[in-house]
Design a protein around this motif. Sequence first.
Motif, PDB file in Angstrom:
ATOM      1  N   UNK A   4       3.256  -0.524   9.804  1.00  0.00           N
ATOM      2  CA  UNK A   4       2.558  -1.529   9.014  1.00  0.00           C
ATOM      3  C   UNK A   4       1.486  -2.261   9.808  1.00  0.00           C
TER       4      UNK A   4
ATOM      5  N   UNK B 156      -1.449   4.453   0.949  1.00  0.00           N
ATOM      6  CA  UNK B 156      -0.117   4.504   0.346  1.00  0.00           C
ATOM      7  C   UNK B 156       0.525   5.861   0.603  1.00  0.00           C
TER       8      UNK B 156
ATOM      9  N   UNK C  45       9.249  14.484   1.270  1.00  0.00           N
ATOM     10  CA  UNK C  45       8.396  13.310   1.227  1.00  0.00           C
ATOM     11  C   UNK C  45       7.227  13.427   2.192  1.00  0.00           C
TER      12      UNK C  45
ATOM     13  N   UNK D 188       7.335   6.125   6.200  1.00  0.00           N
ATOM     14  CA  UNK D 188       8.641   5.539   5.925  1.00  0.00           C
ATOM     15  C   UNK D 188       9.660   6.596   5.553  1.00  0.00           C
ATOM     16  N   UNK D 189       9.512   7.133   4.357  1.00  0.00           N
ATOM     17  CA  UNK D 189      10.531   8.040   3.843  1.00  0.00           C
ATOM     18  C   UNK D 189      10.507   9.381   4.576  1.00  0.00           C
TER      19      UNK D 189
ATOM     20  N   UNK E 299       3.458  -4.031   3.444  1.00  0.00           N
ATOM     21  CA  UNK E 299       2.812  -2.790   3.853  1.00  0.00           C
ATOM     22  C   UNK E 299       3.816  -1.659   3.954  1.00  0.00           C
ATOM     23  N   UNK E 300       4.997  -1.984   4.416  1.00  0.00           N
ATOM     24  CA  UNK E 300       6.001  -0.941   4.635  1.00  0.00           C
ATOM     25  C   UNK E 300       6.480  -0.350   3.320  1.00  0.00           C
TER      26      UNK E 300
ATOM     27  N   UNK F  41      12.310   0.109  -0.034  1.00  0.00           N
ATOM     28  CA  UNK F  41      11.392   1.135   0.462  1.00  0.00           C
ATOM     29  C   UNK F  41      11.706   2.471  -0.199  1.00  0.00           C
ATOM     30  N   UNK F  42      12.996   2.784  -0.286  1.00  0.00           N
ATOM     31  CA  UNK F  42      13.368   4.067  -0.884  1.00  0.00           C
ATOM     32  C   UNK F  42      12.923   4.112  -2.338  1.00  0.00           C
TER      33      UNK F  42
ATOM     34  N   UNK G 111       6.214   6.035  -5.933  1.00  0.00           N
ATOM     35  CA  UNK G 111       4.872   6.455  -5.547  1.00  0.00           C
ATOM     36  C   UNK G 111       4.788   7.974  -5.451  1.00  0.00           C
TER      37      UNK G 111
ATOM     38  N   UNK H 104       9.218   4.427  -2.579  1.00  0.00           N
ATOM     39  CA  UNK H 104       8.821   5.773  -2.192  1.00  0.00           C
ATOM     40  C   UNK H 104       8.944   6.730  -3.358  1.00  0.00           C
TER      41      UNK H 104
ATOM     42  N   UNK I 245      -2.707  -2.827  -4.258  1.00  0.00           N
ATOM     43  CA  UNK I 245      -1.588  -2.154  -4.915  1.00  0.00           C
ATOM     44  C   UNK I 245      -2.094  -0.880  -5.557  1.00  0.00           C
ATOM     45  N   UNK I 246      -1.288   0.173  -5.454  1.00  0.00           N
ATOM     46  CA  UNK I 246      -1.725   1.464  -5.980  1.00  0.00           C
ATOM     47  C   UNK I 246      -1.532   1.524  -7.490  1.00  0.00           C
TER      48      UNK I 246
ATOM     49  N   UNK J 245       4.011   6.701   2.725  1.00  0.00           N
ATOM     50  CA  UNK J 245       5.162   7.545   2.379  1.00  0.00           C
ATOM     51  C   UNK J 245       5.577   8.387   3.576  1.00  0.00           C
TER      52      UNK J 245
ATOM     53  N   UNK K 281       5.747   1.495   0.222  1.00  0.00           N
ATOM     54  CA  UNK K 281       4.607   2.255  -0.291  1.00  0.00           C
ATOM     55  C   UNK K 281       4.196   1.723  -1.657  1.00  0.00           C
ATOM     56  N   UNK K 282       2.900   1.780  -1.893  1.00  0.00           N
ATOM     57  CA  UNK K 282       2.407   1.256  -3.155  1.00  0.00           C
ATOM     58  C   UNK K 282       1.710  -0.073  -2.973  1.00  0.00           C
ATOM     59  N   UNK K 283       2.049  -0.762  -1.893  1.00  0.00           N
ATOM     60  CA  UNK K 283       1.354  -2.013  -1.614  1.00  0.00           C
ATOM     61  C   UNK K 283       0.998  -2.075  -0.133  1.00  0.00           C
ATOM     62  N   UNK K 284      -0.212  -2.526   0.158  1.00  0.00           N
ATOM     63  CA  UNK K 284      -0.656  -2.652   1.548  1.00  0.00           C
ATOM     64  C   UNK K 284      -1.305  -4.024   1.710  1.00  0.00           C
TER      65      UNK K 284
END
Lengths: 116, 95, 173, 320
Positions: A80, A38, A19, A45-46, C114-115, C71-72, C78, C75, C133-134, A42, C117-120
């Motif tokens: 964040x 984004x 990741x 987080x991951x 935000x945390x 989140x997972x 994304x 992730x 959003x992505x 990644x 992924x894909x949205x902030x």
Amino acid sequence: MDIALEILSWGLLFVGSAFLVIGGIGVVRLPDVFTRMHGAGIIDTMGVGGVMSGLMIQAGFTIVTIKLALIIGFILYTSPTATHALARAALHGGVRPRGDETPEDESGQGNSSSKT
Amino acid sequence: MMAAVALAVLVTMALAVFRSIKGPTVYDRILAVNAFGTLTVVLISVYGFLSERPEFLDLALVYALINFIGTIAVSKYVEFSHMGRPTGGDELGDI
Amino acid sequence: MLHAISLGLVLFGLWLLLSGFFTALLLSLGIASVVAVVWIAHRMDVIDHEGHPIHLTFRAILYWQWLLKEIVLANIAIARVIMARKMPIHPTVIGVTATQKTELGHVIYGNSITLTPGTVTIEIDKDNLTVHALTTDAAMDLKTGEMDRRVTNVEAHPDTDNPNPNANTGEHS
Amino acid sequence: MGFMAVIGFAVARLRNLFAVVMLTGLFSLTAAVLYVILDAVDVAFTEAAVGAGISTVLMLGTLALTSSEERVEKSGGSKWALVLVVVTGCVLVYGTLDMPPFGDPTAAIHHHVAPYYLEKSGQEIGLPNVVTSVLASYRGYDTLGEVFVIFTAAIGVLLIIGRPQFGRRRSHRMLVGELHESMRTNVILRVGSKLLIPVILLFALYVQWHGDFGPGGGFQAGVIFASGFILYALIFDIDTARTMIPARTTRLFLVFGVLLYTGVGVAGLFLGGNFLDYSVLAANPVSGQHLGILLVEFGVGLTVAAAMISIFFTFAHQEH
């Protein structure tokens, strides 16, 4: 060490590294700064979570584990906030998100209210 | 195997460096430097783990901290200077 | 005051975790440091229900489990998008309304967005959040408002400061 | 290393000074990783805190004072400059040829003081972190000198641009007001930092007192402590932060730190030892050393923190 834990830990490390690289590719490939966030998300987080928790399991229960947990917590907590600060700065700095479908007056509003 | 993890981190770092040099906007650079900082934290943790020296983790923690403050400071600076410039005409002279 | 004491305890716990040395000298230095920090924090006026949200602790843990799963999943979604040869991205900016009552709730919601992924969260103004959003999927996920509902459940009622124990599936609109 | 070369090259090429500042931050991070790999943890610690964090912030402060674009000047001297740089580079490389290969056990440095420090510091000073022993005890004079350098630097900055009452500079008041306005609406940053600041400060103190055992000590702790305050000043406004720690307080601490260091040295003198000889501070030389180092490091930490905070505020007050 328990063999199951061993496998789990290596799995986490592998997934985390994967990741990380994917996030990095995202940071390079995605078209503008908002979309790149984004990708960075990644990584934060991951990627970090995977690698660090893999290390945690490897470490067993020692002070190393605790400190690794602190680092994960810290990154998950600050990421964040920092991303938001950056996004806001970019928005106010006049970067328009690509594919901005809904008409947004957020940035214009922010600027005018602060100019007074 | 740990080396593979370190290699992944390094590759990602290279990607972040690429982005930070390429830009194009300052925000891209900030983003890339922030990501690079996070990767440094991971790299130091992995390395510290390999060399079995938990004090490296303090170092990683400092990195995470400084990275965060740096990002906030830079974002603020950019936001501030963009917003602040047009209003710069106030010659009030107090202070 | 309650917050100051609990902050002190948390900080001292942190000190012990960091230090790992339990000699008299370091413990007393630790106590002195904690007192100094609490005093400075008090002067800075950062100790209150926002700066040190003890009242959320228990339900926050439950929320974290859910958020971690989200989140997972996000992730993976994304990552798939990024690795696709032709990236199927549809960056959109959407506005969502937060139903939390306190600013702290809004912050938790914004940071959770935000945390994932894909949205902030790119802007927050009272209870209006502007989110980038992505992909359309990510935007749709957010629009369902499940996260919003869950954050609202985490949030304690600020007037009573007395967490309601069976509020985990409460309907909130 | 490759990273450093690439980044260094990019720094030289880029004209946008802002980008250059960001890349310098990157450079510092890379350098710090290198230090870690070379096992110079304390140096890496300092590099991380100072190079990547504070200096970036201060450079941005400078940028805010000046302009963010470098003017390209076509000057005829560039050819000579290039020659000069190349020659200097060659001389430096030639110099390194004389140095022993990395890790060579017969190298001079491994024969004189290093083994002495490594072997004896354990029994003479009794601290696990040899670097701290060396810095604060064996090389106490040098470190004292460094503290004075920081002290002088802070005084210098304060003298040159820190006289806001005399300057007819544009008031920052209005801008700070705006900043405050924008910050108050931004709950995410505010709440986030509120929780974080006490943790940062405590972490700084942890680094301060554990310098004897792990990497860290006064310099790093001072910087981290200062960065906590800087975060506070960034999130809330500068005036609030200034009333939190008035200029007088920082100056007091600035002086107090140096005095503490010197005072410990003088105390050694009075108790019958040499200047900065801590062994006489307590009945037992080892605990005397320990006490001395602890106090001295505390002095260093105070001075560094106070210097950083006052320099930051001086810059921040000058912005725009």
